[in-house]
Design a protein around this motif. Structure first.
Motif, mmCIF file in Angstrom:
data_model
loop_
_atom_site.group_PDB
_atom_site.id
_atom_site.type_symbol
_atom_site.label_atom_id
_atom_site.label_comp_id
_atom_site.label_asym_id
_atom_site.label_seq_id
_atom_site.Cartn_x
_atom_site.Cartn_y
_atom_site.Cartn_z
ATOM 1 N N GLY A 66 0.787 -1.226 0.000
ATOM 2 C CA GLY A 66 0.000 0.000 0.000
ATOM 3 C C GLY A 66 0.818 1.275 0.000
ATOM 4 O O GLY A 66 0.256 2.375 0.046
ATOM 5 N N GLN A 67 2.142 1.162 -0.070
ATOM 6 C CA GLN A 67 2.995 2.344 -0.063
ATOM 7 C C GLN A 67 2.964 3.052 -1.422
ATOM 8 O O GLN A 67 2.854 2.412 -2.470
ATOM 9 C CB GLN A 67 4.438 1.952 0.275
ATOM 10 C CG GLN A 67 4.610 1.381 1.672
ATOM 11 C CD GLN A 67 4.256 2.386 2.737
ATOM 12 O OE1 GLN A 67 4.715 3.533 2.698
ATOM 13 N NE2 GLN A 67 3.430 1.986 3.687
ATOM 14 N N ALA A 177 4.013 11.199 -11.332
ATOM 15 C CA ALA A 177 2.803 10.762 -10.640
ATOM 16 C C ALA A 177 3.168 9.941 -9.417
ATOM 17 O O ALA A 177 4.303 9.483 -9.264
ATOM 18 C CB ALA A 177 1.933 9.930 -11.583
ATOM 19 N N ILE A 178 2.172 9.763 -8.553
ATOM 20 C CA ILE A 178 2.321 8.827 -7.452
ATOM 21 C C ILE A 178 1.474 7.600 -7.782
ATOM 22 O O ILE A 178 0.418 7.714 -8.392
ATOM 23 C CB ILE A 178 1.910 9.430 -6.095
ATOM 24 C CG1 ILE A 178 0.486 10.010 -6.156
ATOM 25 C CG2 ILE A 178 2.915 10.469 -5.650
ATOM 26 C CD1 ILE A 178 -0.035 10.483 -4.821
ATOM 27 N N ILE A 179 1.959 6.436 -7.379
ATOM 28 C CA ILE A 179 1.324 5.172 -7.709
ATOM 29 C C ILE A 179 1.061 4.393 -6.437
ATOM 30 O O ILE A 179 1.855 4.437 -5.488
ATOM 31 C CB ILE A 179 2.239 4.312 -8.611
ATOM 32 C CG1 ILE A 179 2.786 5.129 -9.778
ATOM 33 C CG2 ILE A 179 1.519 3.069 -9.105
ATOM 34 C CD1 ILE A 179 1.750 5.648 -10.717
ATOM 35 N N CYS A 180 -0.042 3.665 -6.424
ATOM 36 C CA CYS A 180 -0.315 2.751 -5.325
ATOM 37 C C CYS A 180 -0.856 1.452 -5.914
ATOM 38 O O CYS A 180 -1.779 1.469 -6.734
ATOM 39 C CB CYS A 180 -1.326 3.354 -4.346
ATOM 40 S SG CYS A 180 -1.598 2.338 -2.881
ATOM 41 N N GLY A 185 -5.426 1.788 4.495
ATOM 42 C CA GLY A 185 -5.067 2.821 5.453
ATOM 43 C C GLY A 185 -5.348 4.207 4.905
ATOM 44 O O GLY A 185 -6.384 4.457 4.283
ATOM 45 N N LYS A 186 -4.422 5.131 5.104
ATOM 46 C CA LYS A 186 -4.600 6.504 4.622
ATOM 47 C C LYS A 186 -4.710 6.556 3.099
ATOM 48 O O LYS A 186 -5.422 7.409 2.558
ATOM 49 C CB LYS A 186 -3.441 7.381 5.094
ATOM 50 C CG LYS A 186 -3.442 7.660 6.584
ATOM 51 C CD LYS A 186 -2.342 8.637 6.964
ATOM 52 C CE LYS A 186 -2.394 8.953 8.451
ATOM 53 N NZ LYS A 186 -1.325 9.902 8.853
ATOM 54 N N ASN A 187 -4.004 5.665 2.426
ATOM 55 C CA ASN A 187 -4.078 5.678 0.974
ATOM 56 C C ASN A 187 -5.420 5.165 0.458
ATOM 57 O O ASN A 187 -5.810 5.449 -0.671
ATOM 58 C CB ASN A 187 -2.927 4.857 0.380
ATOM 59 C CG ASN A 187 -1.585 5.524 0.597
ATOM 60 O OD1 ASN A 187 -1.510 6.742 0.732
ATOM 61 N ND2 ASN A 187 -0.523 4.745 0.660
ATOM 62 N N ALA A 188 -6.139 4.415 1.279
ATOM 63 C CA ALA A 188 -7.496 4.005 0.911
ATOM 64 C C ALA A 188 -8.414 5.230 0.900
ATOM 65 O O ALA A 188 -9.333 5.318 0.078
ATOM 66 C CB ALA A 188 -8.014 2.959 1.882
ATOM 67 N N GLU A 189 -8.153 6.182 1.786
ATOM 68 C CA GLU A 189 -8.926 7.425 1.790
ATOM 69 C C GLU A 189 -8.679 8.198 0.500
ATOM 70 O O GLU A 189 -9.607 8.763 -0.088
ATOM 71 C CB GLU A 189 -8.544 8.282 3.000
ATOM 72 C CG GLU A 189 -8.876 7.649 4.342
ATOM 73 C CD GLU A 189 -8.428 8.515 5.494
ATOM 74 O OE1 GLU A 189 -8.036 9.688 5.253
ATOM 75 O OE2 GLU A 189 -8.467 8.031 6.643
ATOM 76 N N LEU A 190 -7.432 8.233 0.067
ATOM 77 C CA LEU A 190 -7.103 8.904 -1.194
ATOM 78 C C LEU A 190 -7.786 8.204 -2.362
ATOM 79 O O LEU A 190 -8.357 8.847 -3.243
ATOM 80 C CB LEU A 190 -5.596 8.939 -1.398
ATOM 81 C CG LEU A 190 -5.076 9.533 -2.716
ATOM 82 C CD1 LEU A 190 -5.625 10.934 -2.930
ATOM 83 C CD2 LEU A 190 -3.554 9.544 -2.740
ATOM 84 N N ALA A 191 -7.754 6.867 -2.359
ATOM 85 C CA ALA A 191 -8.412 6.102 -3.424
ATOM 86 C C ALA A 191 -9.911 6.400 -3.449
ATOM 87 O O ALA A 191 -10.508 6.561 -4.524
ATOM 88 C CB ALA A 191 -8.174 4.607 -3.223
#
Length: 214
Positions: A66-67, A177-180, A185-191
């Motif tokens: 998830g990083q 760009a940033i990739i996941c 976690g926090k990146n799920a909020e961004l998604a």
């Protein structure tokens, strides 16, 4: 409000169809006590650097990493999107400028395959004329392509697959760009915010017309 909530989270995070020959490459990978096989697809035209980049992306997908990691060129954009498309099981949502030939023509077969599998594909572009016109025609025929444009503040381009794998541009000119590979976690909020933004763009867009391209 929905359209621009992504900015807050981002700053907080800190030849036609190009039907080239394709093969699969299996690489043994040891990670601590876990040994696995990384299977990914390469094209004969892929450079050694792109092959290694694809391998790194697939490793992240397989271990549900998830990083966030970086994506710094059109070649990287193509490599990431190809690997994400190959892993997609439910949905593909893309917001881009005009379906760049350099990226999307090489992905035509992947889109075709997913449409045949009845995977939901929705693409929103900012211009009435797409560069990758054959892909635009394919998507339009499946009611999967819309046009959205505004004179308001720019919205970064992005693509999100199955609601968890995403590419989010931080600088359009440099294609950075940033990739996941597996948001949690926090990146799920961004998604989730990326998905919400896309739904707003899709609902306010108009169907792409292939007639004006004749």
């Amino acid at each position: 409000m929905t359209l621009f909530i992504i900015w807050r989270i981002l700053y907080a995070c800190g030849s036609k169809n190009c039907r080239v020959q394709e093969t699969s490459l299996a690489v043994s990978h040891a990670d601590s006590n876990l040994t696995s096989t990384i299977l990914f697809h390469i094209h004969m035209s892929d450079s050694p650097e792109i092959i290694m980049y694809k391998k790194a992306v697939m490793e992240r997908i397989q271990r549900e990493d998830g990083q966030l990691f970086n994506n710094n060129s059109k070649e990287h954009a193509y490599a990431v999107m190809e690997q994400f498309l190959k892993q997609t099981k439910e949905s593909v949502h893309i917001f881009c400028h005009q379906l760049s030939k350099e990226v999307y023509e090489r992905l035509h077969q992947e889109f075709e395959r997913l449409l045949e599998q009845e995977i939901q594909i929705r693409v929103v572009i900012e211009t009435r004329t797409a560069e990758a016109q054959e892909l635009a025609s394919l998507l339009s025929a499946h009611h999967a392509l819309r046009v959205w444009h505004t004179n308001e503040k720019e919205i970064p381009h992005f693509s999100i697959f199955d609601g968890k794998m995403f590419r989010y541009e931080t600088c359009q000119k440099q294609r950075s760009a940033i990739i996941c590979a597996h948001a949690h976690g926090k990146n799920a909020e961004l998604a989730n915010d990326i998905e919400s933004t896309f739904q707003t763009l899709w609902q306010s867009g108009i169907p792409y017309s292939t007639e004006s391209q004749q």
